[in-house]
Design a protein around this motif. Structure first.
Motif, PDB file in Angstrom:
ATOM      1  N   VAL A 182       0.836  -1.199   0.000  1.00 23.37           N
ATOM      2  CA  VAL A 182       0.000   0.000   0.000  1.00 23.37           C
ATOM      3  C   VAL A 182       0.875   1.254   0.000  1.00 23.37           C
ATOM      4  N   PRO A 183       0.767   2.072  -1.035  1.00 23.08           N
ATOM      5  CA  PRO A 183       1.527   3.332  -1.051  1.00 23.08           C
ATOM      6  C   PRO A 183       1.201   4.191   0.160  1.00 23.08           C
ATOM      7  N   LYS A 184       2.220   4.688   0.838  1.00 20.18           N
ATOM      8  CA  LYS A 184       2.003   5.569   1.986  1.00 20.18           C
ATOM      9  C   LYS A 184       1.695   6.985   1.532  1.00 20.18           C
ATOM     10  N   ALA A 185       2.264   7.354   0.391  1.00 24.53           N
ATOM     11  CA  ALA A 185       2.012   8.694  -0.157  1.00 24.53           C
ATOM     12  C   ALA A 185       2.447   8.705  -1.620  1.00 24.53           C
ATOM     13  N   ILE A 186       1.738   9.499  -2.421  1.00 27.41           N
ATOM     14  CA  ILE A 186       2.081   9.663  -3.837  1.00 27.41           C
ATOM     15  C   ILE A 186       2.031  11.143  -4.173  1.00 27.41           C
ATOM     16  N   LYS A 187       3.061  11.614  -4.829  1.00 24.40           N
ATOM     17  CA  LYS A 187       3.126  13.027  -5.239  1.00 24.40           C
ATOM     18  C   LYS A 187       2.887  13.104  -6.743  1.00 24.40           C
ATOM     19  N   SER A 188       1.938  13.928  -7.130  1.00 25.30           N
ATOM     20  CA  SER A 188       1.646  14.140  -8.543  1.00 25.30           C
ATOM     21  C   SER A 188       1.598  15.637  -8.782  1.00 25.30           C
ATOM     22  N   GLY A 189       2.559  16.146  -9.543  1.00 26.77           N
ATOM     23  CA  GLY A 189       2.657  17.591  -9.704  1.00 26.77           C
ATOM     24  C   GLY A 189       3.003  18.228  -8.370  1.00 26.77           C
ATOM     25  N   LYS A 190       2.180  19.142  -7.931  1.00 27.80           N
ATOM     26  CA  LYS A 190       2.425  19.810  -6.652  1.00 27.80           C
ATOM     27  C   LYS A 190       1.527  19.277  -5.533  1.00 27.80           C
ATOM     28  N   VAL A 191       0.745  18.248  -5.844  1.00 24.06           N
ATOM     29  CA  VAL A 191      -0.208  17.721  -4.862  1.00 24.06           C
ATOM     30  C   VAL A 191       0.306  16.423  -4.256  1.00 24.06           C
ATOM     31  N   LEU A 192       0.278  16.348  -2.924  1.00 22.52           N
ATOM     32  CA  LEU A 192       0.693  15.147  -2.210  1.00 22.52           C
ATOM     33  C   LEU A 192      -0.553  14.417  -1.721  1.00 22.52           C
ATOM     34  N   PHE A 193      -0.705  13.168  -2.124  1.00 15.85           N
ATOM     35  CA  PHE A 193      -1.838  12.346  -1.710  1.00 15.85           C
ATOM     36  C   PHE A 193      -1.347  11.316  -0.696  1.00 15.85           C
ATOM     37  N   THR A 194      -1.946  11.312   0.485  1.00 13.18           N
ATOM     38  CA  THR A 194      -1.585  10.323   1.500  1.00 13.18           C
ATOM     39  C   THR A 194      -2.512   9.108   1.394  1.00 13.18           C
ATOM     40  N   ALA A 195      -2.156   8.037   2.088  1.00 15.86           N
ATOM     41  CA  ALA A 195      -2.889   6.773   1.972  1.00 15.86           C
ATOM     42  C   ALA A 195      -4.365   6.918   2.339  1.00 15.86           C
ATOM     43  N   ASP A 196      -4.686   7.729   3.344  1.00 15.65           N
ATOM     44  CA  ASP A 196      -6.084   7.862   3.764  1.00 15.65           C
ATOM     45  C   ASP A 196      -6.940   8.515   2.683  1.00 15.65           C
ATOM     46  N   VAL A 197      -6.337   9.362   1.871  1.00 18.98           N
ATOM     47  CA  VAL A 197      -7.059   9.985   0.757  1.00 18.98           C
ATOM     48  C   VAL A 197      -7.115   9.039  -0.432  1.00 18.98           C
ATOM     49  N   LEU A 198      -6.009   8.395  -0.726  1.00 24.23           N
ATOM     50  CA  LEU A 198      -5.946   7.489  -1.867  1.00 24.23           C
ATOM     51  C   LEU A 198      -6.875   6.294  -1.697  1.00 24.23           C
ATOM     52  N   GLY A 199      -7.171   5.940  -0.451  1.00 23.41           N
ATOM     53  CA  GLY A 199      -8.026   4.787  -0.192  1.00 23.41           C
ATOM     54  C   GLY A 199      -9.497   5.054  -0.409  1.00 23.41           C
ATOM     55  N   ILE A 200      -9.874   6.292  -0.686  1.00 26.30           N
ATOM     56  CA  ILE A 200     -11.281   6.613  -0.939  1.00 26.30           C
ATOM     57  C   ILE A 200     -11.673   6.068  -2.308  1.00 26.30           C
ATOM     58  N   THR A 201     -12.703   5.230  -2.348  1.00 27.54           N
ATOM     59  CA  THR A 201     -13.129   4.608  -3.600  1.00 27.54           C
ATOM     60  C   THR A 201     -14.216   5.440  -4.283  1.00 27.54           C
ATOM     61  N   LYS A 202     -14.495   5.100  -5.521  1.00 21.94           N
ATOM     62  CA  LYS A 202     -15.558   5.768  -6.270  1.00 21.94           C
ATOM     63  C   LYS A 202     -16.901   5.555  -5.573  1.00 21.94           C
ATOM     64  N   GLU A 203     -17.098   4.340  -5.033  1.00 22.24           N
ATOM     65  CA  GLU A 203     -18.339   4.024  -4.342  1.00 22.24           C
ATOM     66  C   GLU A 203     -18.495   4.882  -3.079  1.00 22.24           C
ATOM     67  N   ASP A 204     -17.372   5.062  -2.352  1.00 22.98           N
ATOM     68  CA  ASP A 204     -17.403   5.909  -1.155  1.00 22.98           C
ATOM     69  C   ASP A 204     -17.799   7.337  -1.513  1.00 22.98           C
ATOM     70  N   THR A 205     -17.207   7.841  -2.589  1.00 23.05           N
ATOM     71  CA  THR A 205     -17.480   9.214  -3.009  1.00 23.05           C
ATOM     72  C   THR A 205     -18.941   9.396  -3.406  1.00 23.05           C
ATOM     73  N   LEU A 206     -19.478   8.452  -4.188  1.00 20.38           N
ATOM     74  CA  LEU A 206     -20.875   8.532  -4.614  1.00 20.38           C
ATOM     75  C   LEU A 206     -21.818   8.477  -3.417  1.00 20.38           C
ATOM     76  N   ALA A 207     -21.499   7.599  -2.458  1.00 22.53           N
ATOM     77  CA  ALA A 207     -22.336   7.475  -1.260  1.00 22.53           C
ATOM     78  C   ALA A 207     -22.302   8.759  -0.442  1.00 22.53           C
ATOM     79  N   ASN A 208     -21.128   9.365  -0.325  1.00 26.10           N
ATOM     80  CA  ASN A 208     -20.999  10.619   0.430  1.00 26.10           C
ATOM     81  C   ASN A 208     -21.749  11.762  -0.247  1.00 26.10           C
ATOM     82  N   VAL A 209     -21.648  11.813  -1.584  1.00 30.82           N
ATOM     83  CA  VAL A 209     -22.352  12.861  -2.329  1.00 30.82           C
ATOM     84  C   VAL A 209     -23.866  12.689  -2.177  1.00 30.82           C
TER      85      VAL A 209
END
Length: 277
Positions: A182-209
């Motif tokens: 499991v990646p602990k963190a990924i940097k893309s451009g100037k944005v740093l994504f940590t594991a807790d953010v990366l673990g959010i699934t499409k299903e989680d996002t739709l349910a939250n919306v």
């Protein structure tokens, strides 16, 4: 053991590799089985590059660029740098998909309830029966096969797996644990994504919306706020309330005449029924 010159070349090559990819991540390899690492590297070959080495040298590689140096602080224990041109969320998902099942070991904590279902097994009578009974599993011999007599929860989530149970699960080929890189963190451009953010699934996002929309809709309706979503229900509610009020006060309006006639007819019918009795 690498010489000082070899270490320098390793860092230089790694720093040069960073510039070729849009996503740079850090993964923790502590406790990761070798077969899982090899499997992940093989499945992701062509799209993801792994840089594996000593922690200090990997940190130097990351610190060679202003864009990736903050990733160094997410590195702990045995780690690796992963490079890819994929979206960080897609890269995280691919790592999670490469998980493998693992057998239980004595003294491990059960990740979930471990349940054995009743029914016939592929085991032959013998030592297997002794091992299963030692773990508290009800078994019997039927037509030369070992049969689980009844379903049972062998250990609840959070419980400690005993040596006898670990041996029985291995005999039954039940693999209750999973391992994944499991990646602990990924940097893309100037944005740093940590594991807790990366673990959010499409299903989680739709349910939250959907949940947020339902709450906002209920609040807007209650407060009488007019917008594109509440206007129709509010008009329908106002119409129903106007009809109910008109019927209640017997207002001779064209919109409720039929309802008043029906009410009058029902009242007359009821009165006739009483008089007839």
């Amino acid at each position: 053991m690498l010489s000082l010159n070899d270490k320098k070349k390793f860092v230089e090559r790694g720093a040069a590799e960073l510039k070729k990819y849009s996503s740079v991540g850090v993964v923790n390899l502590s406790g990761v089985p070798d077969r899982l690492l090899q499997s992940s590297r093989n499945k992701m070959r062509g799209s993801t590059t792994f840089i594996i080495g000593r922690k200090k040298m990997l940190e130097k590689i990351l610190e060679s660029s202003e864009e990736t140096k903050e990733l160094a602080q997410h590195m702990s224990g045995t780690s690796a740098i992963v490079l890819s041109n994929e979206d960080p969320f897609e890269l995280y998902r691919r790592f999670k998909e490469n998980e493998i099942k693992l057998a239980a070991k004595p003294r491990q904590i059960a990740p979930d309830d471990i349940v054995i279902e009743s029914g016939e097994t592929s085991l032959q009578p013998g030592q297997a029966v002794t091992e299963l009974k030692a773990a508290g599993i009800d078994v019997k011999i039927d037509k030369g096969k070992v049969v689980i007599s009844k379903s049972k929860t062998l250990v609840e989530k959070g419980g400690i797996i005993s040596q006898n149970l670990a041996k029985a699960l291995h005999t039954l080929d039940i693999l209750p644990f999973t391992a994944s890189i499991v990646p602990k963190a990924i940097k893309s451009g100037k944005v740093l994504f940590t594991a807790d953010v990366l673990g959010i699934t499409k299903e989680d996002t739709l349910a939250n919306v959907a949940r947020a929309f339902a709450q906002a809709f209920a609040l807007s309706s209650e407060a009488g706020i007019v917008n594109q979503y509440t206007i129709v229900p509010m008009i329908e509610k106002a119409f129903d309330e106007a009809i109910a009020l008109g019927v209640d006060i017997k207002a001779p309006d064209s919109g409720i005449v039929e309802l008043l006639l029906e009410e009058g007819y029902a009242g007359a019918a009821a009165l006739n029924a009483v008089q007839g009795s």
